[in-house]
Design an enzyme around this catalytic site. Structure first.
Site, short mmCIF file in Angstrom:
data_model
loop_
_atom_site.label_atom_id
_atom_site.label_comp_id
_atom_site.label_asym_id
_atom_site.label_seq_id
_atom_site.Cartn_x
_atom_site.Cartn_y
_atom_site.Cartn_z
N TYR A 174 -16.39 11.36 48.54
CA TYR A 174 -16.64 9.91 48.64
C TYR A 174 -15.69 9.14 47.73
O TYR A 174 -15.25 8.04 48.09
CB TYR A 174 -18.09 9.61 48.26
CG TYR A 174 -19.09 10.20 49.23
CD1 TYR A 174 -19.34 9.60 50.46
CD2 TYR A 174 -19.77 11.38 48.92
CE1 TYR A 174 -20.25 10.15 51.36
CE2 TYR A 174 -20.68 11.93 49.81
CZ TYR A 174 -20.91 11.32 51.02
OH TYR A 174 -21.80 11.87 51.92
N TYR A 232 -20.34 17.22 45.46
CA TYR A 232 -21.07 16.32 46.34
C TYR A 232 -20.40 14.96 46.46
O TYR A 232 -20.40 14.34 47.50
CB TYR A 232 -22.50 16.12 45.80
CG TYR A 232 -23.51 17.06 46.39
CD1 TYR A 232 -24.38 16.65 47.39
CD2 TYR A 232 -23.60 18.38 45.94
CE1 TYR A 232 -25.32 17.51 47.93
CE2 TYR A 232 -24.53 19.25 46.46
CZ TYR A 232 -25.39 18.82 47.46
OH TYR A 232 -26.31 19.68 48.00
#
Length: 430
Positions: free
Chosen positions: A259, A255
């Site tokens: 990022y 997840y």
């Protein structure tokens, strides 16, 4: 420091040093270098704010930061590179190490920083599995008044002139209230926070948090309570987004990995969410963070990463107590989960953990008189923070930094001296 002076400099967007000692703060403000640094930072922020205010920072033009901001950042990077290439570190024994070489092998290198960050994320995920905790991926954003530009590229009619710093300050203040309320409820989530800009430069946060299953609902309620305190149409839908991570469908690491890469160097991605080259986006995001003094990555909960890094400096052949040996072995093996357990577990407060960083002032010896004084003042006379020397375990101090190094220009060793073959990580002697 007088209130009048604080008010006068605040007009120009400059805040006094945040030293606890007013005398230290005042002494810093007598140093021209302090003012030059603040004015350069202010100039870069004004450049970015102007670009943002006239609509030049958006997915339709330049995402994340203004063109001038990127140019200023590139120029600073070149100056940094030049300094590294032309500076060496030298100790009292004449040993010399290239600063550029050191930078390649420490956290200044994005690849190393990325690798360490992912090790810690995987470690926390492993800890959560041991404790039976739940993983959540949470995105927090600011009210619409902080956003200059809509996704269409048009000006946001609700924008109130807030700067990037104003948006980050709002998020930090709300998170401080959230953490305080969670502490009162006995809820201690752990994980990581990543700060990145929206397409128009407005900051928002991504958080990967782990907590006990029974704390998921109260945790979410507290976050929404404070994040939605400034209510407006659409805030319920957009201000807070929470996803429960199902381990059967994917790992928590998956997840957050994109990022991390997007905010470091973009090497492991082709494009960002706006289909722009990821490497170019990473540069723009880094320029944005450096300009606004925003800490992009922060650990939430868990043991000190400083302790982890210092343990990795300890040599295995040195004898240690069993508990310390377990922590050192875990750190040396890059096993963050084992390190967390060795430090006393995920819920143990920092002050009660096995190890803590140890700081101590260096001593200065007057060669003429033999007088010994503490090196505890900065160049302008303010009290400095004691340098990190190692680790403390109860009343025992473990020194990990035995050498004192001084930066010197390349080639400044005495003439007619010989540099033998490099040794010990590239070190040589004058």
């Amino acid at each position: 420091m007088t209130r009048n002076l604080v008010k006068q400099i605040a007009v120009y967007g400059i805040s006094p040093p945040d030293d606890k000692d007013p005398l230290s703060a005042a002494l810093k403000m007598t140093d021209k270098n302090w003012w030059i640094g603040r004015l350069k930072q202010l100039q870069a922020q004004y450049h970015d704010t102007i670009s943002r205010d006239i609509g030049l920072v958006s997915k339709k033009v330049d995402s994340y930061s203004g063109h001038n901001t990127v140019l200023i950042h590139r120029a600073q990077q070149e100056r940094n590179k030049d300094y590294l290439l032309n500076t060496e570190l030298q100790n009292s024994n004449g040993k010399v190490i290239s600063l550029a070489e050191i930078a390649e092998h420490n956290l200044s290198n994005p690849d190393i920083r990325n690798a360490e960050f992912m090790v810690r994320i995987k470690g926390f995920e492993h800890v959560s599995q041991i404790y039976g905790h739940t993983a959540l991926f949470i995105t927090l954003t600011t009210p619409s008044r902080f956003h200059r530009t809509l996704s269409s590229g048009a000006k946001n009619p609700k924008f109130d002139g807030s700067t990037v710093a104003d948006g980050q300050k709002w998020l930090k203040s709300q998170w401080a209230l959230i953490r305080a309320k969670l502490h009162r409820k006995g809820i201690s989530p752990y994980g990581f926070r990543i700060v990145e800009p929206h397409h128009d430069g407005t900051p928002h946060w991504h958080m990967l948090l782990f907590t006990a299953p029974e704390h998921v609902k109260p945790l979410n309620r507290v976050i929404r309570q404070y994040m939605l305190s400034e209510h407006e149409r659409g805030s319920e839908k957009y201000r807070v987004k929470t996803e429960l991570i199902d381990p059967t469908k994917g790992s928590a690491v998956g997840y957050i990995a994109k990022y991390v890469s997007k905010n470091l160097d973009g090497k492991h991605l082709d494009t960002d969410l706006d289909d722009k080259p990821a490497i170019e986006s990473a540069e723009r995001i880094t320029a944005w963070a450096r300009t606004w003094n925003i800490r992009q990555f922060q650990q939430i909960g868990g043991p000190s990463v400083t302790v982890w890094r210092e343990l990795r400096k300890l040599k295995p052949e040195v004898e240690h107590a069993d508990a310390l040996a377990q922590a050192r072995t875990a750190a040396d093996a890059g096993d963050w989960a084992a390190f967390v357990i060795a430090m006393g577990g995920i819920d143990l407060p920092r002050k009660e953990q096995l190890l803590a960083p140890y700081r101590e002032y260096n001593e200065l010896v007057d060669t003429n008189t033999g007088e010994i004084t503490l090196d505890d003042l900065t160049r302008h006379g303010a009290k400095k923070v004691p340098p990190l020397k190692g680790l403390r375990m109860a009343d025992v101090v473990i020194v990990t930094r035995t050498e004192r190094w001084t930066p010197v220009p390349v080639g400044s060793c005495a003439r007619n001296t010989v540099r033998p073959e490099p040794y010990e990580h590239g070190a040589a002697r004058c």
